[in-house]
Motif scaffolding. Structure first.
Motif, PDB file in Angstrom:
ATOM      1  N   GLY A  16      14.625  12.085 -41.756  1.00  0.00           N
ATOM      2  CA  GLY A  16      14.827  11.016 -40.879  1.00  0.00           C
ATOM      3  C   GLY A  16      13.632   9.886 -41.290  1.00  0.00           C
ATOM      4  N   HIS A  17      14.164   8.726 -40.256  1.00  0.00           N
ATOM      5  CA  HIS A  17      13.132   7.526 -40.380  1.00  0.00           C
ATOM      6  C   HIS A  17      12.359   7.513 -38.972  1.00  0.00           C
ATOM      7  N   VAL A  18      12.513   7.932 -38.083  1.00  0.00           N
ATOM      8  CA  VAL A  18      11.811   7.942 -36.754  1.00  0.00           C
ATOM      9  C   VAL A  18      10.907   8.886 -36.471  1.00  0.00           C
ATOM     10  N   VAL A  53       6.574   5.418 -30.252  1.00  0.00           N
ATOM     11  CA  VAL A  53       7.980   5.826 -31.093  1.00  0.00           C
ATOM     12  C   VAL A  53       7.806   4.923 -32.319  1.00  0.00           C
ATOM     13  N   TYR A  54       7.516   5.403 -33.352  1.00  0.00           N
ATOM     14  CA  TYR A  54       7.525   4.727 -34.755  1.00  0.00           C
ATOM     15  C   TYR A  54       8.391   4.815 -35.934  1.00  0.00           C
ATOM     16  N   ALA A  79      16.098   7.159 -32.598  1.00  0.00           N
ATOM     17  CA  ALA A  79      15.119   7.195 -31.624  1.00  0.00           C
ATOM     18  C   ALA A  79      15.823   7.695 -30.231  1.00  0.00           C
ATOM     19  N   ALA A  80      17.193   7.470 -30.021  1.00  0.00           N
ATOM     20  CA  ALA A  80      17.886   7.745 -29.107  1.00  0.00           C
ATOM     21  C   ALA A  80      18.094   9.288 -29.190  1.00  0.00           C
ATOM     22  N   ALA A  81      18.353   9.940 -30.420  1.00  0.00           N
ATOM     23  CA  ALA A  81      18.650  11.158 -30.319  1.00  0.00           C
ATOM     24  C   ALA A  81      17.387  11.968 -30.146  1.00  0.00           C
ATOM     25  N   SER A 116      14.433   2.690 -18.634  1.00  0.00           N
ATOM     26  CA  SER A 116      13.396   1.291 -18.785  1.00  0.00           C
ATOM     27  C   SER A 116      12.859   1.536 -20.204  1.00  0.00           C
ATOM     28  N   ARG A 117      12.801   2.551 -20.742  1.00  0.00           N
ATOM     29  CA  ARG A 117      12.004   2.409 -22.165  1.00  0.00           C
ATOM     30  C   ARG A 117      12.273   1.193 -23.025  1.00  0.00           C
ATOM     31  N   LYS A 118      11.184   0.746 -23.411  1.00  0.00           N
ATOM     32  CA  LYS A 118      11.340  -0.485 -24.346  1.00  0.00           C
ATOM     33  C   LYS A 118      11.378  -0.072 -25.783  1.00  0.00           C
ATOM     34  N   LEU A 119      12.324  -0.314 -26.722  1.00  0.00           N
ATOM     35  CA  LEU A 119      12.536  -0.240 -28.059  1.00  0.00           C
ATOM     36  C   LEU A 119      12.785  -1.613 -28.625  1.00  0.00           C
ATOM     37  N   ALA A 120      12.084  -2.084 -29.713  1.00  0.00           N
ATOM     38  CA  ALA A 120      12.103  -3.348 -30.134  1.00  0.00           C
ATOM     39  C   ALA A 120      11.607  -3.221 -31.666  1.00  0.00           C
TER      40      ALA A 120
END
Length: 228
Positions: A16-18, A53-54, A79-81, A116-120
């Motif tokens: 995977g990538h995350v 999260v990276y 990331a969601a998984a 409310s977790r922020k991912l960007a």
């Protein structure tokens, strides 16, 4: 072997990538892991998506720019998984309902959960829709408009016909499409998605309504593909 080298090796071996910080926590103390993560970001091995999260990354040999090893939509799904953010994502996060707006942002359907977790990644963001927001009817401008969960494409076409709305790409649409193609991350839309954008621009749908319809349309289409 230094901690940062052990972490780099561990990351490269992972599928995977995350990568989550929690997956690397056992390699050292909290402060040591934090220092190693900063080094890995500086060296171009990782980019940060959010708190803990990276994403795996690589540095371009010519431009020296650091780019993630996967597109933003793939990273959002992974990331969601891993974070169990969507219904059933623990088992099959890549099948979680997901929508993409025409500016490259991502919308995740989180079911009954309110997050409310922020991912960007750069200017692109992940936002969320849940059972509560998805079930809302239209705002005061049109209380009679109830968002359907089935036959969404037909509903959108009828709504556009009733309001005599059609989609015409703007200069910003064409610019965004050109930029994403050059970045190797082309936007794939269809007539229903285009009509939703046109209805929102014409003031016939709120942004929340457009997003809900888009998520419901993608979910329904995916269910139909699975049933074939």
């Amino acid at each position: 072997m230094k901690l940062v080298d052990r972490m780099r090796l561990s990351i490269r071996r992972r599928a995977g990538h995350v990568v989550l910080r929690s997956e690397l926590a056992g390699l050292g103390s909290a402060s040591q892991v934090s220092d190693a993560l900063r080094t890995l970001q500086r060296d171009g091995d990782l980019v940060r998506l959010g708190s803990g999260v990276y994403a795996k990354a690589r540095r371009d040999a010519q431009t020296r720019a650091v780019r993630p090893a996967a597109d933003f939509q793939t990273l959002a799904r992974e990331a969601a998984a891993k974070l169990h953010m969507t219904p059933g994502s623990a088992a099959s996060g890549h099948n979680a309902p997901i929508a993409r707006s025409n500016n490259g942002n991502i919308v995740l359907d989180t079911g009954h959960r309110r997050l409310s977790r922020k991912l960007a990644l750069g200017e692109r963001r992940v936002s969320y829709i849940n059972d509560r927001t998805r079930a809302k009817v239209a705002p005061a401008s049109d209380r009679r408009l109830v968002i359907p969960a089935t036959n969404v494409a037909e509903f959108v076409r009828d709504l556009a016909s009733r309001h005599q709305v059609s989609y015409s790409p703007t200069m910003s649409d064409q610019w965004a499409e050109t930029v994403t193609k050059l970045a190797g991350d082309p936007v794939r839309t269809g007539p229903v998605q285009d009509l939703l954008v046109a209805l929102q621009r014409a003031g016939k749908l709120s942004t929340a309504q457009m997003t809900t319809l888009l998520v419901n349309y993608l979910r329904e289409r995916k269910q139909r593909v699975r049933s074939i």
